[in-house]
Write a protein that holds these residues in place. Structure first.
Motif, PDB file in Angstrom:
ATOM      1  N   LEU A  98     -55.568  20.101 -15.919  1.00  0.00           N
ATOM      2  CA  LEU A  98     -56.778  20.640 -16.534  1.00  0.00           C
ATOM      3  C   LEU A  98     -57.834  20.973 -15.489  1.00  0.00           C
ATOM      4  CD1 LEU A  98     -58.329  21.265 -19.175  1.00  0.00           C
ATOM      5  CD2 LEU A  98     -59.170  18.925 -19.080  1.00  0.00           C
ATOM      6  N   TYR A 117     -54.819  25.398 -14.893  1.00  0.00           N
ATOM      7  CA  TYR A 117     -55.412  26.101 -16.024  1.00  0.00           C
ATOM      8  C   TYR A 117     -55.281  25.239 -17.265  1.00  0.00           C
ATOM      9  CZ  TYR A 117     -54.901  30.013 -12.824  1.00  0.00           C
ATOM     10  OH  TYR A 117     -54.972  30.815 -11.727  1.00  0.00           O
ATOM     11  N   LYS A 118     -56.117  25.491 -18.234  1.00  0.00           N
ATOM     12  CA  LYS A 118     -56.076  24.729 -19.482  1.00  0.00           C
ATOM     13  C   LYS A 118     -54.716  24.880 -20.163  1.00  0.00           C
ATOM     14  CE  LYS A 118     -60.999  25.361 -19.947  1.00  0.00           C
ATOM     15  NZ  LYS A 118     -61.082  25.793 -18.550  1.00  0.00           N
ATOM     16  N   ALA A 150     -52.308  22.355 -18.874  1.00  0.00           N
ATOM     17  CA  ALA A 150     -52.600  21.014 -19.381  1.00  0.00           C
ATOM     18  C   ALA A 150     -52.081  20.864 -20.815  1.00  0.00           C
ATOM     19  CB  ALA A 150     -54.102  20.744 -19.315  1.00  0.00           C
ATOM     20  N   ILE A 152     -57.509  16.902 -24.482  1.00  0.00           N
ATOM     21  CA  ILE A 152     -57.653  18.109 -23.662  1.00  0.00           C
ATOM     22  C   ILE A 152     -58.760  19.003 -24.202  1.00  0.00           C
ATOM     23  CG2 ILE A 152     -56.502  20.233 -22.917  1.00  0.00           C
ATOM     24  CD1 ILE A 152     -53.911  18.546 -22.865  1.00  0.00           C
ATOM     25  N   ALA A 198     -61.847  19.932 -21.948  1.00  0.00           N
ATOM     26  CA  ALA A 198     -62.043  21.358 -21.653  1.00  0.00           C
ATOM     27  C   ALA A 198     -63.420  21.825 -22.108  1.00  0.00           C
ATOM     28  CB  ALA A 198     -60.943  22.188 -22.314  1.00  0.00           C
TER      29      ALA A 198
END
Length: 166
Positions: free
Chosen positions: A50, A54-55, A58, A89, A93
């Motif tokens: 994360l 990149y998200k 994750a 997440i 995020a």
């Protein structure tokens, strides 16, 4: 970063998450009287993805972890892993998006861990509608703070090795 490198790093971080999970499961329970309390060492790999990839990576690792848990521990454990991982997440995020570089890994880890426990609590509340579960929520939230501090500390120690990968 090329797509191939992203794929390889995601796979490697997923493997790290599995290894950390196996290592954690080999430890004796943190608290024998309180079921389900764990440090969540495998979430270190998800947090790294994360923060430094990149998200999407994750989320991929969290979903793969949930599928792995589903295959080795069963459907309820898989749902708990998925619910906790995804909510964790999402919360981290959103915090990264809102605060950019002004938020520490410690705070992110604590919020992520608490969200992970909250996500698992939501899933278990849906599956088992017993009102006595609400008594357990403060214990899970406190354990989330402790686990968040522990995983953040461990992430700080292994960060130099993981950064060499990215």
């Amino acid at each position: 970063m090329t797509k191939t490198k992203q794929l390889v790093l995601t796979a490697l971080l997923f493997a790290v998450a599995l290894v950390l999970s196996v290592v954690e499961n080999s430890f004796p329970p943190i608290s024998a009287g309180i079921p389900g309390i764990k440090l969540g060492l495998s979430n270190i790999a998800v947090m790294f993805a994360l923060f430094f990839l990149y998200k999407r990576q994750a989320f991929t690792i969290a979903v793969l972890k949930a599928l792995f848990v589903l295959s080795v521990r069963g459907p309820i454990a898989g749902l708990l892993s998925l619910g906790g991982g995804v909510l964790s997440i999402v919360v981290m995020a959103l915090l990264v998006f809102a605060f950019k570089d002004k938020i520490s890994y410690l705070i992110l880890s604590i919020f992520g861990s608490v969200a992970h426990n909250a996500g698992q609590f939501i899933i278990i509340s849906i599956l088992y509608t017993n009102m006595y579960l609400w008594v357990y929520l403060p214990v899970l939230l406190f354990a989330g703070v402790i686990a968040g501090i522990a995983t953040s500390t461990l992430l700080r120690f292994i960060l130099p090795a993981l950064k060499k990968l990215a």
